[in-house]
Scaffold this motif. Structure first.
Motif, PDB file in Angstrom:
ATOM      1  N   MET A   1      46.495  34.610  29.519  1.00  0.00           N
ATOM      2  CA  MET A   1      45.938  34.858  30.838  1.00  0.00           C
ATOM      3  C   MET A   1      45.028  36.084  30.736  1.00  0.00           C
ATOM      4  SD  MET A   1      47.787  35.305  34.538  1.00  0.00           S
ATOM      5  CE  MET A   1      48.498  36.893  34.300  1.00  0.00           C
ATOM      6  N   ARG A   2      43.900  36.000  31.396  1.00  0.00           N
ATOM      7  CA  ARG A   2      42.927  37.090  31.418  1.00  0.00           C
ATOM      8  C   ARG A   2      42.496  37.293  32.867  1.00  0.00           C
ATOM      9  NH1 ARG A   2      36.725  36.530  29.720  1.00  0.00           N
ATOM     10  NH2 ARG A   2      36.105  38.683  29.975  1.00  0.00           N
ATOM     11  N   THR A   3      42.391  38.563  33.258  1.00  0.00           N
ATOM     12  CA  THR A   3      41.924  38.874  34.598  1.00  0.00           C
ATOM     13  C   THR A   3      40.719  39.786  34.500  1.00  0.00           C
ATOM     14  OG1 THR A   3      44.160  38.730  35.489  1.00  0.00           O
ATOM     15  CG2 THR A   3      42.534  39.856  36.839  1.00  0.00           C
ATOM     16  N   THR A   4      39.645  39.411  35.197  1.00  0.00           N
ATOM     17  CA  THR A   4      38.460  40.259  35.266  1.00  0.00           C
ATOM     18  C   THR A   4      38.251  40.674  36.716  1.00  0.00           C
ATOM     19  OG1 THR A   4      37.031  38.323  35.483  1.00  0.00           O
ATOM     20  CG2 THR A   4      37.332  39.210  33.259  1.00  0.00           C
ATOM     21  N   PHE A   5      37.603  41.840  36.878  1.00  0.00           N
ATOM     22  CA  PHE A   5      37.358  42.364  38.217  1.00  0.00           C
ATOM     23  C   PHE A   5      35.971  42.961  38.278  1.00  0.00           C
ATOM     24  CE2 PHE A   5      37.828  46.098  41.197  1.00  0.00           C
ATOM     25  CZ  PHE A   5      37.748  45.361  42.359  1.00  0.00           C
ATOM     26  N   ASP A   6      35.215  42.576  39.293  1.00  0.00           N
ATOM     27  CA  ASP A   6      33.884  43.118  39.567  1.00  0.00           C
ATOM     28  C   ASP A   6      33.974  43.858  40.892  1.00  0.00           C
ATOM     29  OD1 ASP A   6      31.241  43.557  40.396  1.00  0.00           O
ATOM     30  OD2 ASP A   6      30.525  41.685  39.535  1.00  0.00           O
ATOM     31  N   ALA A   7      34.008  45.194  40.817  1.00  0.00           N
ATOM     32  CA  ALA A   7      34.166  46.006  42.028  1.00  0.00           C
ATOM     33  C   ALA A   7      32.958  45.889  42.951  1.00  0.00           C
ATOM     34  CB  ALA A   7      34.404  47.471  41.660  1.00  0.00           C
ATOM     35  N   LYS A  58      41.492  43.535  49.009  1.00  0.00           N
ATOM     36  CA  LYS A  58      42.350  43.278  50.174  1.00  0.00           C
ATOM     37  C   LYS A  58      43.459  42.279  49.854  1.00  0.00           C
ATOM     38  CE  LYS A  58      38.730  44.243  53.494  1.00  0.00           C
ATOM     39  NZ  LYS A  58      37.639  43.657  54.221  1.00  0.00           N
ATOM     40  N   LEU A  59      43.187  41.357  48.937  1.00  0.00           N
ATOM     41  CA  LEU A  59      44.131  40.264  48.682  1.00  0.00           C
ATOM     42  C   LEU A  59      45.046  40.473  47.486  1.00  0.00           C
ATOM     43  CD1 LEU A  59      41.792  37.206  49.382  1.00  0.00           C
ATOM     44  CD2 LEU A  59      43.488  38.235  50.896  1.00  0.00           C
ATOM     45  N   LEU A  60      44.674  41.372  46.579  1.00  0.00           N
ATOM     46  CA  LEU A  60      45.481  41.588  45.381  1.00  0.00           C
ATOM     47  C   LEU A  60      46.040  43.004  45.349  1.00  0.00           C
ATOM     48  CD1 LEU A  60      43.186  39.833  42.749  1.00  0.00           C
ATOM     49  CD2 LEU A  60      45.291  38.942  43.750  1.00  0.00           C
ATOM     50  N   ASP A  61      47.175  43.140  44.705  1.00  0.00           N
ATOM     51  CA  ASP A  61      47.818  44.439  44.547  1.00  0.00           C
ATOM     52  C   ASP A  61      46.938  45.373  43.714  1.00  0.00           C
ATOM     53  OD1 ASP A  61      50.477  46.020  44.667  1.00  0.00           O
ATOM     54  OD2 ASP A  61      49.942  46.023  42.527  1.00  0.00           O
ATOM     55  N   GLY A  62      46.857  46.629  44.119  1.00  0.00           N
ATOM     56  CA  GLY A  62      46.031  47.613  43.424  1.00  0.00           C
ATOM     57  C   GLY A  62      46.413  47.807  41.973  1.00  0.00           C
ATOM     58  N   GLU A  63      47.697  47.787  41.662  1.00  0.00           N
ATOM     59  CA  GLU A  63      48.144  47.928  40.270  1.00  0.00           C
ATOM     60  C   GLU A  63      47.688  46.750  39.423  1.00  0.00           C
ATOM     61  OE1 GLU A  63      52.215  49.014  39.527  1.00  0.00           O
ATOM     62  OE2 GLU A  63      52.290  50.143  41.404  1.00  0.00           O
ATOM     63  N   LEU A  65      44.962  44.948  39.958  1.00  0.00           N
ATOM     64  CA  LEU A  65      43.527  45.128  39.734  1.00  0.00           C
ATOM     65  C   LEU A  65      43.239  46.241  38.734  1.00  0.00           C
ATOM     66  CD1 LEU A  65      41.937  44.657  43.268  1.00  0.00           C
ATOM     67  CD2 LEU A  65      41.841  43.112  41.300  1.00  0.00           C
ATOM     68  N   ALA A  66      44.056  47.283  38.735  1.00  0.00           N
ATOM     69  CA  ALA A  66      43.846  48.397  37.802  1.00  0.00           C
ATOM     70  C   ALA A  66      43.987  47.934  36.360  1.00  0.00           C
ATOM     71  CB  ALA A  66      44.843  49.518  38.103  1.00  0.00           C
ATOM     72  N   GLY A  67      44.783  46.893  36.120  1.00  0.00           N
ATOM     73  CA  GLY A  67      44.954  46.357  34.773  1.00  0.00           C
ATOM     74  C   GLY A  67      43.937  45.307  34.385  1.00  0.00           C
ATOM     75  N   ALA A  68      43.055  44.949  35.304  1.00  0.00           N
ATOM     76  CA  ALA A  68      42.054  43.919  35.038  1.00  0.00           C
ATOM     77  C   ALA A  68      40.906  44.484  34.202  1.00  0.00           C
ATOM     78  CB  ALA A  68      41.515  43.352  36.346  1.00  0.00           C
ATOM     79  N   GLU A  69      40.270  43.614  33.451  1.00  0.00           N
ATOM     80  CA  GLU A  69      39.071  43.973  32.690  1.00  0.00           C
ATOM     81  C   GLU A  69      37.916  44.137  33.668  1.00  0.00           C
ATOM     82  OE1 GLU A  69      36.006  41.784  29.612  1.00  0.00           O
ATOM     83  OE2 GLU A  69      38.041  41.030  29.787  1.00  0.00           O
ATOM     84  N   ARG A  70      37.284  45.296  33.660  1.00  0.00           N
ATOM     85  CA  ARG A  70      36.157  45.537  34.569  1.00  0.00           C
ATOM     86  C   ARG A  70      34.894  44.925  33.981  1.00  0.00           C
ATOM     87  NH1 ARG A  70      36.797  49.797  38.432  1.00  0.00           N
ATOM     88  NH2 ARG A  70      34.693  49.172  39.003  1.00  0.00           N
TER      89      ARG A  70
END
Length: 74
Positions: A1-7, A58-63, A65-70
């Motif tokens: 599983m991989r999570t990416t985040f675009d702020a 708003k929809l995901l826990d901050g922790e 998202l903090a672990g997601a690949e930016r």
């Protein structure tokens, strides 16, 4: 599983399979919520490939998202 985040877009993508080849996602289920939108990506066999979350802060826990690949940082 991989999570990416675009702020900048406030969007996250959670990939549930090892790789999503171009054209593999053939069906999307869209769920609109008060805080944003969740899009479920499925392949032809009905396998859930990934989850896009628009309005991620708003929809995901901050922790989480903090672990997601930016992907918005060069």
């Amino acid at each position: 599983m991989r999570t990416t985040f675009d702020a900048e877009a406030d969007a996250a993508y959670i990939t549930l399979v090892s790789e999503i080849a171009p054209g593999r996602s053939v069906r999307n289920e869209i769920v609109d919520t008060a805080g944003g939108t969740v899009v479920l990506d499925f392949d032809q066999a009905g396998v859930l490939l990934g989850i896009e979350v628009i309005g991620a802060t708003k929809l995901l826990d901050g922790e989480f998202l903090a672990g997601a690949e930016r992907i918005d940082q060069a």
